[in-house]
Design a protein around this motif. Structure first.
Motif, PDB file in Angstrom:
ATOM      1  N   ASP A 266      23.639 -34.840  11.472  1.00  0.00           N
ATOM      2  CA  ASP A 266      24.370 -34.340  10.305  1.00  0.00           C
ATOM      3  C   ASP A 266      25.589 -33.530  10.736  1.00  0.00           C
ATOM      4  O   ASP A 266      26.673 -33.646  10.141  1.00  0.00           O
ATOM      5  CB  ASP A 266      23.447 -33.478   9.438  1.00  0.00           C
ATOM      6  CG  ASP A 266      22.366 -34.303   8.744  1.00  0.00           C
ATOM      7  OD1 ASP A 266      22.524 -35.544   8.668  1.00  0.00           O
ATOM      8  OD2 ASP A 266      21.363 -33.708   8.302  1.00  0.00           O
ATOM      9  N   THR A 269      28.266 -35.972  11.944  1.00  0.00           N
ATOM     10  CA  THR A 269      28.909 -36.660  10.824  1.00  0.00           C
ATOM     11  C   THR A 269      29.895 -35.739  10.119  1.00  0.00           C
ATOM     12  O   THR A 269      31.006 -36.145   9.751  1.00  0.00           O
ATOM     13  CB  THR A 269      27.847 -37.161   9.833  1.00  0.00           C
ATOM     14  OG1 THR A 269      26.923 -38.014  10.520  1.00  0.00           O
ATOM     15  CG2 THR A 269      28.492 -37.932   8.694  1.00  0.00           C
ATOM     16  N   GLU A 270      29.502 -34.484   9.945  1.00  0.00           N
ATOM     17  CA  GLU A 270      30.394 -33.506   9.322  1.00  0.00           C
ATOM     18  C   GLU A 270      31.634 -33.276  10.185  1.00  0.00           C
ATOM     19  O   GLU A 270      32.757 -33.180   9.672  1.00  0.00           O
ATOM     20  CB  GLU A 270      29.638 -32.188   9.126  1.00  0.00           C
ATOM     21  CG  GLU A 270      30.479 -31.054   8.559  1.00  0.00           C
ATOM     22  CD  GLU A 270      30.868 -31.279   7.099  1.00  0.00           C
ATOM     23  OE1 GLU A 270      31.785 -30.579   6.632  1.00  0.00           O
ATOM     24  OE2 GLU A 270      30.260 -32.151   6.437  1.00  0.00           O
TER      25      GLU A 270
END
Length: 615
Positions: A266, A269-270
């Motif tokens: 996550d 991806t951020e």
């Protein structure tokens, strides 16, 4: 760059960083025009032009740590060059516009998409594929076929897939995905890494591993998710052990590990969505060598952390430390120069012998005249004729005296008429030799330069070697283009990269970086009353001295001459002779070779060579 502490010092790029690097390359090269390509088995250099600047994309196919980066030059490379495995497609790429550079999702492959149009407006598409997987690195040029498939038209490495075999129980499934890389065949991506276990299998496998066995846990995590690189796996293990993810059953190590890896994904991806400076890790504060870097902080490394905005810049510094395609490109150029110089010297020797014989052509004419004036006194079948002055003239006994006289006149005519051609050819060869010896020295110098400085020099040398003959049409066209260019245009193009040295009394010395830069400094930067320096009799850089309108002093002469000697083949000598004169006494060589000049009204000084970096 997935290397960690204790691993190889060469950094490698995982698929997350490849995606970031492709985005940075796209920002630098999008809408640029391809000018040339220089290739070797170890990589390629793609030279492009965009908005007044030349940019070179370097790709290194190192088996352990393949890398790619873009570096910028301020001088436009107008000529074209090719070589190596891409020689056959250089014309195909030349003039193409780069439309996009993008990474293949979840893979370490970068596509460089380019397009062009024919004179009839028919579009065509070309793609350069950089496959940056360790141990399998490759570079290919692809062409779009009519059925929208991509066909290989050139490749650094070609190979045939092994014969299809039935898979035994427990064998590697990747074998079924083996591919061939052959020119003329359709292109297929490298076999993708696949997950070797599902969640249930992963949880079961972690029960047999001790909690402190980080290496085994990292290996299992990488087996379960192909996008997990070694450094990211260690980060997930570190987070799981640190208990950073609250709310997960503390008794299930596998569940904590999967949850930690999900959090890492996550974060990645951020970081891809909202571009931020990279996290860079070195062995210690102030240490230049980068251990690794990534899009997210890596607390597991326990190393000094810094922020770096550009992955491309980090890759450039890594290329400067390690092997580059430049090193492999040097060898064929050096071999070609050595061969050309050897052939030229052999031809010069033969022509000088022919010229010596031609200089004696007057004796052939006198022999013919002597025979013709004594035809009645020469017996048929005589092997020689002795003139009244006592000179012996050999004769062919099988022909008449008149035929012997005609043969001597014919030899005289041939020898005398060939003398101008011999002199013209010798001038061509000597001009070539002077230019090739300069290039040979420039290659020796390029081998010791950083990649950013060596790349344009090697491209320029490769371009020069593609020319055939002296005063050929392309050179005459280049000379006409120089005359048509606006005054000071070349000076403006190169002023950002001028190598300036301050001499005594605030005089400025400009030191040439290459044959073309020598010509630019001498004929675009220097004024007619500025001073020009060059080491006598050996290849070297041109040095221009501007004295702000004042006469040059003896001290300034010695300083500038020492710089010229230090940037020449005489740099290792204790002393070297350096010629200097005002720029108005220097003129281009008629052959049109960059940096090749004539000069007169000069003086010579004997100095100790000095490096540009010395104070």
């Amino acid at each position: 760059m997935s290397g960690g502490v204790g691993e190889s010092s060469r950094m490698t790029l995982d698929n997350w960083l490849i995606s970031r690097l492709a985005a940075e390359m796209n920002a630098l090269l999008n809408r640029s025009r391809i000018q040339s390509i220089l290739t070797s088995n170890s990589g390629m250099i793609l030279s492009c032009y965009r908005r007044g600047h030349t940019l070179a994309l370097h790709a290194v196919l190192d088996s352990n740590a393949p890398l790619a980066a873009v570096l910028e030059h301020t001088l436009r490379q107008k000529e074209t060059s090719a070589g190596g495995w891409a020689d056959s497609v250089a014309a195909l790429l030349r003039g193409c516009t780069i439309d996009a550079i993008h990474a293949v999702p979840n893979d370490r492959v970068i596509f460089i998409d380019a397009s062009s149009r024919s004179s009839f407006g028919v579009p065509s598409r070309t793609r350069i594929a950089l496959e940056l997987q360790p141990r399998k690195a490759n570079a290919l040029v692809l062409r779009r076929a009519h059925d929208d498939a991509w066909v290989i038209v050139a490749a650094a490495k070609q190979f045939q897939a092994p014969p299809t075999q039935s898979l035994a129980l427990g064998s590697e499934p990747a074998l079924a995905q083996a591919r061939s890389v052959r020119v003329g065949s359709p292109y297929a991506l490298p076999p993708a890494r696949i997950s070797r276990m599902d969640r249930t299998q992963f949880l079961a496998a972690t029960r047999d591993i001790e909690p402190g066995d980080r290496a085994s846990l990292s290996h299992l995590l990488r087996e379960s998710d192909p996008t997990c690189s070694p450094v990211l796996a260690r980060e997930a293990v570190f987070r799981a052990e640190a208990g950073a993810d609250a709310g997960v059953d503390a008794g299930s190590l596998g569940a904590r590990l999967l949850h930690a890896w999900g959090a890492v994904r996550d974060d990645l991806t951020e970081a891809q969505t909202h571009v931020q400076p990279l996290y860079v890790y070195r062995q210690s504060q102030g240490h230049e060598e980068v251990v690794t870097c990534h899009l997210i902080p890596l607390k597991s490394l326990e190393l000094p952390e810094a922020r770096g905005a550009s992955l491309n810049a980090l890759c450039l510094s890594e290329l400067a430390r390690g092997a580059t395609p430049l090193n492999a490109a040097l060898r064929p150029l050096q071999k070609r120069l050595t061969t050309m110089l050897a052939r030229s010297r052999a031809e010069v020797k033969a022509l000088e012998e022919a010229r010596s014989r031609a200089a004696d052509a007057g004796g052939l004419r006198l022999a013919g005249e002597a025979i013709y004036g004594n035809l009645a006194g020469i017996e048929t079948g005589a092997a020689q004729f002795v003139t009244p002055e006592g000179t012996s003239i050999p004769l062919d006994p099988t022909v008449s005296a008149k035929a012997n006289a005609a043969a001597y006149f014919k030899r005289y005519k041939k020898a005398s008429s060939g003398l101008p051609r011999i002199e013209a050819r010798l001038r061509v060869l000597r001009a070539n030799q002077a230019h090739w010896e300069q290039l040979e020295w420039e290659l020796e110098r390029a081998a010791a330069l950083p990649a950013a400085d060596a790349a344009p020099l090697i491209l320029e040398i490769a371009t020069s070697l593609q020319r055939t003959g002296v005063g050929s049409p392309d050179q005459r066209d280049a000379a006409r283009r120089r005359k048509r260019s606006a005054p000071g245009e070349s000076a403006r193009q190169g002023q950002e990269r001028d190598r300036k040295i301050t001499l005594s009394d605030d005089a400025i010395a400009y030191v040439g970086r290459s044959p073309r830069d020598n010509e630019r400094l001498t004929f675009s930067v220097a004024g007619p009353n500025d001073y020009w320096f060059h080491t006598r009799g050996v290849p070297g850089a041109h040095v221009i001295v501007k004295t702000n309108g004042r006469p040059i002093s003896e001290r300034q002469v010695e300083e500038a001459a020492a710089l010229a000697a230090g940037q020449s083949r005489a740099a290792a000598s204790a002393k070297a002779e350096v010629d200097y004169t005002q720029r108005k006494n220097v003129r281009r060589h008629s052959a049109g070779r960059p940096g090749l000049v004539w000069y007169d009204n000069f003086q010579t000084v004997l100095v100790a060579p000095k490096s540009v970096t010395e104070k």
